[in-house]
Write a protein that holds these residues in place. Structure first.
Motif, PDB file in Angstrom:
ATOM      1  N   LEU A   1      18.692  -5.835  24.447  1.00  0.00           N
ATOM      2  CA  LEU A   1      17.284  -6.160  24.292  1.00  0.00           C
ATOM      3  C   LEU A   1      16.841  -6.137  22.834  1.00  0.00           C
ATOM      4  CD1 LEU A   1      15.707  -4.094  27.215  1.00  0.00           C
ATOM      5  CD2 LEU A   1      16.193  -6.543  27.175  1.00  0.00           C
TER       6      LEU A   1
ATOM      7  N   GLN B   1      13.523  -3.467  13.239  1.00  0.00           N
ATOM      8  CA  GLN B   1      13.051  -2.777  14.437  1.00  0.00           C
ATOM      9  C   GLN B   1      12.773  -1.301  14.157  1.00  0.00           C
ATOM     10  OE1 GLN B   1      12.179  -3.692  17.424  1.00  0.00           O
ATOM     11  NE2 GLN B   1      11.923  -1.618  18.242  1.00  0.00           N
TER      12      GLN B   1
ATOM     13  N   LEU C   1       9.941  -9.497  24.785  1.00  0.00           N
ATOM     14  CA  LEU C   1      11.208  -8.884  24.412  1.00  0.00           C
ATOM     15  C   LEU C   1      12.078  -8.575  25.617  1.00  0.00           C
ATOM     16  CD1 LEU C   1       9.863  -6.358  21.741  1.00  0.00           C
ATOM     17  CD2 LEU C   1      10.706  -8.683  21.390  1.00  0.00           C
TER      18      LEU C   1
ATOM     19  N   GLU D   1      10.981 -17.153  18.025  1.00  0.00           N
ATOM     20  CA  GLU D   1      12.383 -16.726  18.092  1.00  0.00           C
ATOM     21  C   GLU D   1      13.273 -17.955  18.077  1.00  0.00           C
ATOM     22  OE1 GLU D   1      15.018 -14.020  21.165  1.00  0.00           O
ATOM     23  OE2 GLU D   1      14.185 -15.925  21.852  1.00  0.00           O
TER      24      GLU D   1
ATOM     25  N   HIS E   1      16.418 -12.133  20.182  1.00  0.00           N
ATOM     26  CA  HIS E   1      15.660 -10.884  20.118  1.00  0.00           C
ATOM     27  C   HIS E   1      15.097 -10.591  18.727  1.00  0.00           C
ATOM     28  CE1 HIS E   1      17.334 -10.324  24.046  1.00  0.00           C
ATOM     29  NE2 HIS E   1      18.561 -10.248  23.575  1.00  0.00           N
TER      30      HIS E   1
END
Length: 435
Positions: free
Chosen positions: A91, A99, A134, A229, A235
């Protein structure tokens, strides 16, 4: 309609309904867990209005030296999460630096706003809607909580007061509860929109104007942006403004400047072609005009921030034509770039300025930083009851916004999207600015 198209549409609808039911089931299960007595002292408060965030704020701040720096806590957290739940790794993007920085900002936002829980609820409700793209399902937040507990124990080594871990958990659960509610409230819309690239115009060496056609209806307001994206970097999402209304084929326009090798912008500018597929996140942003539009309007853009202003100019033009004599009287567009070569779409803009006497365009190039642009904006006569809208890099927004404040322009009359100091976590003065 061909039978194959009908069947594809039916299957898509059925799959959407199925995943919506799964998401609702997971949300209900997570909520029951959060509200259950065995969840720990104070858990029920974390889901309601009576949460005493200020008390947890004091406990966490008093022991920051044991837990921090957040970067190390988060590294440990993800190590635990992916070790215990390896299926969750898919994920997340392959490169985790962005992130991890995003989560660090979330922790800081929570900690700074624990004494104002209503602001956390508002921000994290929006975040929950956005995080659906996501592929995160609500029950997976429970795995995150377990990893957080383990990381806290490693960081503190058993030191600190007994309530430190629970204070952290209550803080995070409060935000997660709002995210779950936001995700539930958005079940009527897709978590993301698949779209096909129908146009890819390269301008110079590092700028591309993309036209993409969403496979399902994609509604947005002029001035909003979407996270994008590329299929080349699963992701990994980056924000870009939507430039104007969809055309007759339903294509929307996005402007992308390549900021370096290996990222989303490089993939979109140099490795994307007509026929490729991208995905769009839910539209969002602070630059919409709203229902009432009165007085003068100053639009300030740097580089690809022009995309947002292009959309806003089209909306102003539509309103002026449909309701002449009402709304905005005059629009000044300040368009900044490093040099003249950095100004693009100039033929379209020149044509619009010729046809619309209410519009004046002020190009600003060169100078040290954004000082020349800030000076041009503040030299312009202050509009009576008007607004100033800013779009572009965070440093530009700070420079021009600061100059306007020093010139006496009221803060509520200046609007812009979020700056990198706080990602999504904040109001118009904090967050991740679209490219």
């Amino acid at each position: 309609m061909p039978r194959s198209t009908q069947l594809a549409g039916s299957t898509s609808t059925e799959n959407g309904a199925y995943h919506a039911l799964l998401a609702r089931h997971d949300a209900m299960r997570l909520r029951r867990r959060m509200l259950s007595p065995e969840g720990g002292a104070g858990v029920r408060r974390a889901a309601g209005e009576a949460y005493d965030g200020a008390a947890d704020q004091r406990v966490i701040r008093d022991h920051l030296e044991l837990v921090g720096p957040f970067e190390e806590l988060i590294t440990q957290l993800y190590e635990v999460l992916f070790t215990r739940h390896p299926a969750l790794r898919g994920l997340f993007p392959g490169e985790m630096a962005f992130q991890e920085a995003h989560l660090a900002r979330a922790f800081w936002y929570l900690l700074d706003h624990l004494d104002r829980p209503e602001e956390i609820t508002e921000t994290f409700t929006r975040l929950g809607r956005d995080h659906r793209k996501l592929g995160v399902r609500p029950a997976q937040y429970a795995a995150f909580e377990e990893a957080l507990r383990a990381a806290l124990r490693v960081r503190t080594g058993g030191r600190g007061e007994a309530g430190l871990e629970e204070a952290w958990v209550r803080m995070v659960r409060f935000g997660v509860t709002a995210m779950v509610r936001g995700a539930e409230a958005a079940l009527h819309e897709p978590p993301f929109w698949r779209a096909t690239v129908t146009g890819h115009q390269l301008i110079g060496d590092d700028l591309a104007v993309l036209r993409v056609v969403p496979h399902e209806t994609f509604r947005y307001e002029p001035g909003q942006y979407t996270d994008l994206e590329s299929s080349l970097l699963p992701h990994t999402w980056r924000p870009y403004y939507l430039a104007g209304e969809p055309d007759a084929a339903g294509a929307v326009e996005l402007h992308v400047r390549c900021t370096g090798p290996g990222g989303v912008s490089e993939a979109l500018v140099h490795r994307t072609a007509v026929g490729d597929e991208v995905r769009l996140g839910p539209p969002k942003g602070n630059l919409t005009l709203g229902e009432e539009l009165a007085g003068d309007l100053r639009l300030v853009a740097w580089d690809t921030g022009w995309a947002a202003m292009k959309a806003l100019l089209q909306e102003v033009d539509r309103r002026m034509r449909t309701s002449p004599g009402q709304g905005v009287r005059r629009v000044r567009l300040f368009l900044g770039a490093t040099d003249v070569a950095g100004l693009y779409d100039t033929e379209y803009l020149a044509g619009l300025e010729r046809r619309r006497p209410w519009l004046s365009v002020v190009p600003v190039t060169g100078g040290e930083g954004y000082g020349r642009l800030a000076a041009a904006v503040t030299r312009a006569a202050a509009p009576s009851g008007g607004r100033v809208l800013l779009s572009g890099p965070a440093a530009m927004v700070r420079a021009v916004g600061g100059a306007l404040a020093r010139a006496g322009v009221a803060g509520e009359d200046v609007r812009h999207d979020l700056l990198p100091t706080g990602a999504e976590f904040g109001h118009a003065s904090t967050g991740a600015a679209p490219a």
